[in-house]
Write a protein that holds these residues in place. Structure first.
Motif, short mmCIF file in Angstrom:
data_model
loop_
_atom_site.label_atom_id
_atom_site.label_comp_id
_atom_site.label_asym_id
_atom_site.label_seq_id
_atom_site.Cartn_x
_atom_site.Cartn_y
_atom_site.Cartn_z
N GLY A 292 -5.04 18.01 13.41
CA GLY A 292 -3.60 17.87 13.59
C GLY A 292 -3.17 16.44 13.34
N GLY A 293 -2.05 16.26 12.66
CA GLY A 293 -1.61 14.92 12.33
C GLY A 293 -2.04 14.49 10.94
N PRO B 235 0.84 -1.18 0.00
CA PRO B 235 0.00 0.00 0.00
C PRO B 235 0.89 1.25 0.00
N TYR B 236 0.59 2.21 -0.82
CA TYR B 236 1.31 3.48 -0.78
C TYR B 236 0.39 4.54 -0.21
N PRO B 237 0.78 5.17 0.88
CA PRO B 237 -0.03 6.27 1.39
C PRO B 237 0.00 7.45 0.43
N VAL B 238 -1.00 8.32 0.54
CA VAL B 238 -1.12 9.48 -0.35
C VAL B 238 -0.98 10.77 0.45
N ALA B 239 -0.15 11.68 -0.08
CA ALA B 239 -0.05 13.03 0.48
C ALA B 239 -0.52 13.99 -0.61
N ALA B 240 -1.55 14.78 -0.31
CA ALA B 240 -2.15 15.68 -1.31
C ALA B 240 -1.78 17.12 -1.01
N ALA C 71 -6.77 11.27 1.03
CA ALA C 71 -5.34 11.36 1.35
C ALA C 71 -5.05 11.06 2.81
N ASP C 72 -3.90 10.44 3.05
CA ASP C 72 -3.44 10.18 4.43
C ASP C 72 -2.94 11.46 5.07
N GLU D 274 6.98 11.98 6.36
CA GLU D 274 7.28 10.60 6.73
C GLU D 274 6.89 10.31 8.18
N SER D 275 7.15 11.26 9.06
CA SER D 275 6.82 11.03 10.47
C SER D 275 5.32 10.92 10.68
N LEU D 276 4.55 11.71 9.92
CA LEU D 276 3.09 11.65 10.03
C LEU D 276 2.54 10.33 9.48
N ILE D 277 3.08 9.91 8.34
CA ILE D 277 2.56 8.71 7.70
C ILE D 277 2.92 7.46 8.48
N THR D 278 4.10 7.45 9.08
CA THR D 278 4.55 6.24 9.78
C THR D 278 4.12 6.22 11.25
#
Length: 443
Positions: free
Chosen positions: A321-322, A205-210, A286-287, A374-378
């Motif tokens: 937030g987050g 799975p690839y997270p999405v940042a918009a 989006a994540d 990266e810190s938010l997604i992980t």
């Protein structure tokens, strides 16, 4: 528009209602800023702005929107400057548009029509083209009224409303309605295809940042900086229309899909809000949402408020937030004292709400932004080490599909040890696939 033909000479008129008559929320920005944005809209469609002016109103006139004195004054300017098109930065009724065209002997367009024209010139993909055409048709349908000039000659006849003219209106309305239905069916198919693409990405799975933000905030320049892509990035309103997706490897190996989206704008025509909802589904799903702001713009606060309004309409909590991160772009344009003030403001903010300062143009702050993404997604993900036979390519491929394999090595015992980051709810899947004894959770 033919770029080799002479540009149309244009006058830009921004009506400004008195505070007593203005709509709630419409006074977020100064009249001067509204006028400059209107000029920017005209420039985005290659119009040659030879006159710009604010018109103060105590009330909207039903026949002409503006008062008769102002209509006459502008008629003189139109004639003197040989203006071929007047952009009135407001929502004009068909009657008001027609009356102003008669008074000024020039083509008149309102805010909705001009933004539709800009979007039409920017659309590149099938989806973007369909969405623009749908918005155009809805706008045209709202203008099928008896006051249309081309129907005036047909008004005699029978019946309460009068004859053949009404028949022509109904024929036009029916044709538009049929075309709208066809486009909506086509868009529904596009929407299903995009949903399938999102589903397949979730399996990877690839997270999405918009990236979202007010138009011309620098989203596409930042997108290019982070992805090393070459998306159209110009100092124009609505330079980007169609959503663009690129994979990006973050500093510690996490791969994400970065999405560049259409810019938001205040008082976006209702036709476009509906037509472009599919485009903005990348934002809803989006994540992480990166709210890019032109922090050097004098109306940056008002622009940010407009973006938050659109996010709220889409069902996204702009204060989450987050998930939603403010990216203060164009810090290279700030005077040194103002820049220091911004840095201090950001440093004092709560960690979850802290903005990230960048210059998409120079690259300053880009690495820090990638770290933040990266810190938010992980956050909340679990690190596992899985032991499996070195020849088990199928098992390794499975691990790549359900998590992020950070590294792997083969030990002296001939066994492979793969370290991966994974969603907590998928840990049991790994244990069932390889056996609990072969799976170690990292602290």
């Amino acid at each position: 528009m033919d770029r080799h033909a002479p540009s149309t000479r244009c006058a830009v008129i921004t009506p400004q209602l008195s505070k007593r008559a203005a709509r709630a929320g419409s006074d977020r920005r100064s009249p001067e800023a509204r006028l400059e944005e209107a000029v920017g809209l005209a420039a985005a469609i290659d119009l040659d702005v030879v006159f710009k002016g604010l018109v103060l109103l105590s009330e909207v006139k039903p026949a002409t929107y503006l008062g008769s004195g102002k209509v006459e004054e502008i008629a003189g300017i139109v004639q003197a400057e040989e203006v071929g098109l007047v952009f009135v930065d407001a929502a004009l009724s068909p009657v008001q548009q027609r009356n102003l065209e008669k008074a000024w002997s020039a083509k008149v367009v309102d805010r909705t029509a001009l933004i539709l024209e800009i979007f039409g010139s920017r659309a590149r993909t099938k989806e973007g083209t369909l969405q623009v055409e749908l918005a155009h048709l809805n706008y045209q349908r709202s203008r099928l009224v008896r006051s249309w000039t081309h129907l005036e000659r047909q008004r005699g006849g029978f019946g309460f409303l009068g004859g053949p003219g009404e028949t022509q209106i109904e024929a036009d309305r029916r044709q538009i309605g049929e075309r709208i239905l066809r486009i909506e069916r086509d868009l529904e198919q596009v929407k299903r295809t995009r949903a399938l693409h999102r589903t397949s990405r979730k399996r990877v799975p690839y997270p999405v940042a918009a990236l979202v933000g007010y138009t011309n905030a620098g989203k596409s320049t930042l997108f290019n900086r982070l992805t090393r892509a070459e998306v159209m990035a110009q100092d124009l309103l609505f330079a980007t229309l169609d959503p663009t997706l690129r994979a990006v490897d973050l500093p510690h190996g996490t791969r994400v899909i970065l999405s560049d989206t259409v810019g938001f704008i205040s008082e976006l025509p209702t036709q476009l809000v509906a037509a472009f909802r599919a485009t903005l589904e990348e934002v809803i799903e989006a994540d992480v949402i990166l709210h890019v702001r032109d922090i050097s713009h004098p109306d940056t606060e008002a622009q940010a408020a407009d973006v938050r309004d659109v996010l709220t309409e889409l069902g996204v909590d702009p204060e989450a937030g987050g998930r939603v991160v403010e990216v203060w772009n164009k810090i290279d344009l700030l005077p040194e004292d103002e820049r220091d003030r911004m840095v201090n403001t950001a440093a004092r903010a709560d960690a979850t709400d802290r903005p990230t300062l960048v210059s998409a143009l120079t690259g300053e702050g880009a690495d820090g932004l990638l770290d933040r993404i990266e810190s938010l997604i992980t956050a909340g993900r679990v690190m596992l080490t899985v032991t499996l036979p070195a020849e088990d390519g199928e098992g390794l491929g499975w691990l790549y599909r359900i998590g992020e394999v950070m590294e792997r090595e083969i030990g002296e015992d001939g066994l492979m040890r793969a370290s991966l980051r994974i969603l907590p709810e998928r840990v049991d899947l790994v244990k069932r696939r390889f056996g609990a004894a072969q799976v170690r959770t990292e602290v």
